[in-house]
Scaffold this active site. Structure first.
Site, PDB file in Angstrom:
ATOM      1  N   GLU A 121       0.833  -1.194   0.000  1.00 31.55           N
ATOM      2  CA  GLU A 121       0.000   0.000   0.000  1.00 31.55           C
ATOM      3  C   GLU A 121       0.877   1.259   0.000  1.00 31.55           C
ATOM      4  O   GLU A 121       1.856   1.356   0.750  1.00 31.55           O
ATOM      5  CB  GLU A 121      -0.873  -0.040   1.250  1.00 31.55           C
ATOM      6  CG  GLU A 121      -1.789   1.128   1.478  1.00 31.55           C
ATOM      7  CD  GLU A 121      -2.627   0.951   2.747  1.00 31.55           C
ATOM      8  OE1 GLU A 121      -3.586   1.699   2.926  1.00 31.55           O
ATOM      9  OE2 GLU A 121      -2.307   0.035   3.545  1.00 31.55           O
TER      10      GLU A 121
ATOM     11  N   LYS B 213      -9.157   2.618  -2.670  1.00 32.55           N
ATOM     12  CA  LYS B 213      -9.491   1.923  -1.425  1.00 32.55           C
ATOM     13  C   LYS B 213     -10.861   2.340  -0.905  1.00 32.55           C
ATOM     14  O   LYS B 213     -11.173   3.538  -0.833  1.00 32.55           O
ATOM     15  CB  LYS B 213      -8.399   2.220  -0.390  1.00 32.55           C
ATOM     16  CG  LYS B 213      -8.519   1.485   0.940  1.00 32.55           C
ATOM     17  CD  LYS B 213      -7.319   1.836   1.815  1.00 32.55           C
ATOM     18  CE  LYS B 213      -7.344   1.112   3.157  1.00 32.55           C
ATOM     19  NZ  LYS B 213      -6.150   1.469   3.970  1.00 32.55           N
TER      20      LYS B 213
ATOM     21  N   CYS C 138      -5.463  -3.205   1.874  1.00 31.13           N
ATOM     22  CA  CYS C 138      -5.390  -3.335   3.337  1.00 31.13           C
ATOM     23  C   CYS C 138      -6.743  -3.549   4.000  1.00 31.13           C
ATOM     24  O   CYS C 138      -7.269  -4.655   3.986  1.00 31.13           O
ATOM     25  CB  CYS C 138      -4.674  -2.118   3.925  1.00 31.13           C
ATOM     26  SG  CYS C 138      -3.937  -2.451   5.556  1.00 31.13           S
TER      27      CYS C 138
END
Length: 576
Positions: free
Chosen positions: A44, A110, A146
């Site tokens: 990330e 994300k 994540c």
């Protein structure tokens, strides 16, 4: 295509070092390509480093990160690379770019933005609203970042319904003791729930108070661990995913009407025009790592110290060696992180220092192979007592005179830092920080605190582990067995001021990390008066902790970003 060769590029980025991060990314792309990988996956925000914090509010920083993405795209020829970066549209996004043959083929933003503990992503980013599913040589591969993986209702489910066979997860998940268990559980659960293989790629290395321990892994569609990267080290882990096994699991999903494959409207689809590598010898999988929580905690402290020192441009550290357990452990960590030639210890005996403490400090320095300076503080202490005598008058000696000694020592260490450019390592532990058992501008003075988040009982366990792990013990047995003492007055012991550490530390852990109050702690078996006393000490010491140097997070709740309390507060829990 029966196999998809994935490369997990577990790299150590530095926040803001965009050219250095790009160089690491390009090197890993070349390594993955040379090993025949179809796709290489990075952590990330690999281009910027994680967490970039308020740097992302600077337009020039975001611009530099976007230019760097173009450089990475140009390097990704003959291979697909999935790289974390900061995307800018109407808002900023924590994003992953799919790059291939000099261009950005797709971008995923994300969706689940953590905003707890050390995470502040809602301060900077807006969540994405669409999943990304790419097709590489006929294999359907989803992209997540994540926190997306941790949420049972996150994007893995719609990706699976859209036909994903493999789900990539770009992560920057910081270490705490036992964190690997949680990651394995999250990845295994998502994989088995949806019949997809999970390719999880985590960052590695220290960044301020955080340590990223890697632990990148490949999990099969039944939730089984297939391969795992070496913890705490940069690594390019290459693994051949067996599409036959994954598709068998996918067929089971299709037959289940509750988990049937469909065409969710929110999924963006990207076809990456590559034919794959064709027939080739299979890569032998590297099996799961055998974890040891104590060993990994020590490694986290070493990596965090090494990277904080090196990434901030220091080449040498200095610390006070009192002959006690805390400074002994910090010295061992520093030597393992930087090498003995980069560490100087300083013995600063006073009129109250025992001969045993002096000889223990010398024996430790000799075992570690570090230089030991001896700077007695008696002359300075006497001079300050004389200076203050007209004001103090006949008042008896108390904590004031004790703290004068600690502050003289802090002043000497900072003088060495100023003169030689050395970074001062402070040696206080979490038990002391919690209860305020330290001296402002004295033993708390310095630039970095390696064991700031390590309870005293864990200090002893780590010291004994380090002695057993080496060719020979380095911490003298006398240091491990003598009662801990600041030696600031005759016959002083820590347990004169604090409960014994085997009583204190469980109370602190319950109060700080588990959020237990007085009633809950007493009901769990602790003495009510001791609990009240400990909590009062913790609550009264926030102002000291706010002025302490940064240190390495190894518990679930570290002082600092994990636990943010007002300095001025009259709230106290009602006594049950």
């Amino acid at each position: 295509m029966n196999r998809l060769r994935v490369a997990l590029a577990q790299i150590n980025p530095t926040v803001g070092d965009i050219p250095g991060n790009v160089a690491r990314i390009r090197e890993s792309i070349e390594t993955a390509r040379s090993r025949g990988a179809d796709v290489v996956v990075f952590p990330e925000l690999a281009i910027t480093g994680y967490p970039p914090e308020d740097l992302v509010l600077r337009p020039d920083f975001v611009d530099a990160n976007l230019r760097a993405l173009n450089e990475v795209s140009a390097a990704a020829r003959g291979i697909v690379a999935v790289v974390g970066f900061v995307d800018r549209g109407t808002d900023l996004h924590n994003a992953a770019a799919v790059v291939h043959d000099g261009r950005v083929a797709g971008v995923y933003r994300k969706q689940r933005l953590p905003n707890y503990g050390v995470f502040d992503e809602l301060r900077y980013f807006r969540p994405g609203s669409a999943e990304l599913l790419m097709e590489i040589a006929g294999v359907r591969v989803g992209v997540t970042i994540c926190e997306d993986l941790w949420d049972p209702d996150g994007p893995v489910a719609p990706l699976a319904r859209a036909g994903a066979e493999v789900v990539l997860n770009l992560s920057a998940s910081p270490f705490h003791r036992g964190k690997w268990r949680l990651r394995r559980s999250a990845a295994g659960t998502r994989a088995s729930e949806h019949g997809v293989s999970i390719v999880y790629v985590n960052a590695v290395g220290g960044q301020d108070e955080l340590v990223f321990d890697g632990g990148s892994m490949v999990v099969g569609a039944r939730g089984e661990m297939l391969a795992e990267a070496e913890p705490f080290a940069e690594d390019v882990l290459v693994h051949d995913l067996d599409l036959t096994a994954i598709r068998r699991a996918r067929r089971a999903d299709i037959d289940d009407p509750c988990r049937a494959v469909g065409q969710p409207d929110s999924v963006d689809r990207v076809v990456v025009p590559t034919a794959g590598a064709g027939d080739r010898p299979s890569v032998v999988a590297r099996g799961p790592v055998v974890h040891d929580d104590l060993a990994e905690t020590y490694r986290a402290l070493v990596v965090g110290t090494r990277d904080y020192v090196r990434k901030n441009g220091f080449r040498h550290v200095v610390l006070g060696l009192s002959g006690g357990i805390d400074s002994a452990l910090v010295a061992a960590i520093a030597v393992d992180a930087l090498g003995a030639e980069a560490v100087t210890g300083v013995s600063m005996p006073s009129r109250y220092s025992s001969e045993g403490s002096r000889t223990d400090a010398r024996e430790l320095a000799d075992a570690l192979g570090i230089r030991l300076l001896t700077l007695p503080i008696e002359a300075g202490f006497s001079a300050l007592l004389e200076t203050l005598a007209p004001v103090f008058g006949d008042r008896p000696h108390d904590l004031t005179e004790e703290n004068l000694q600690a502050r003289i020592r802090g002043m000497l260490l900072m003088a060495l830092s100023n003169k030689f450019g050395w970074l001062v390592l402070t040696t206080g532990n979490k038990s002391e920080a919690a209860t305020g058992y330290s001296t402002l501008y004295g033993d708390s003075a310095g630039g970095f605190a390696p064991i700031k988040d390590v309870y005293k009982t864990l200090v002893y366990a780590l010291a004994r582990w380090r002695n057993a792990a080496g060719a020979a013990p380095i911490i003298p047995e006398a240091i491990l067995t003598k009662p801990p003492s600041a030696e600031l007055r005759p016959g002083q012991r820590d347990d004169d001021s604090l409960p014994p550490y085997d009583v204190l530390d469980p109370i602190l852990e319950g109060y700080i990390e588990k959020g237990l109050g007085i009633r809950a702690l007493v009901e769990s078996g602790f003495d009510a008066e001791v609990v009240r006393r400990v909590i009062a000490l913790v609550d009264a010491s926030e102002y000291k902790r706010r002025q302490a140097p940064p240190g390495i997070k190894v518990t679930t709740v570290a002082f600092g970003k994990d636990r943010r309390l007002p300095l001025t507060s009259r709230y106290r829990e009602a006594d049950p």
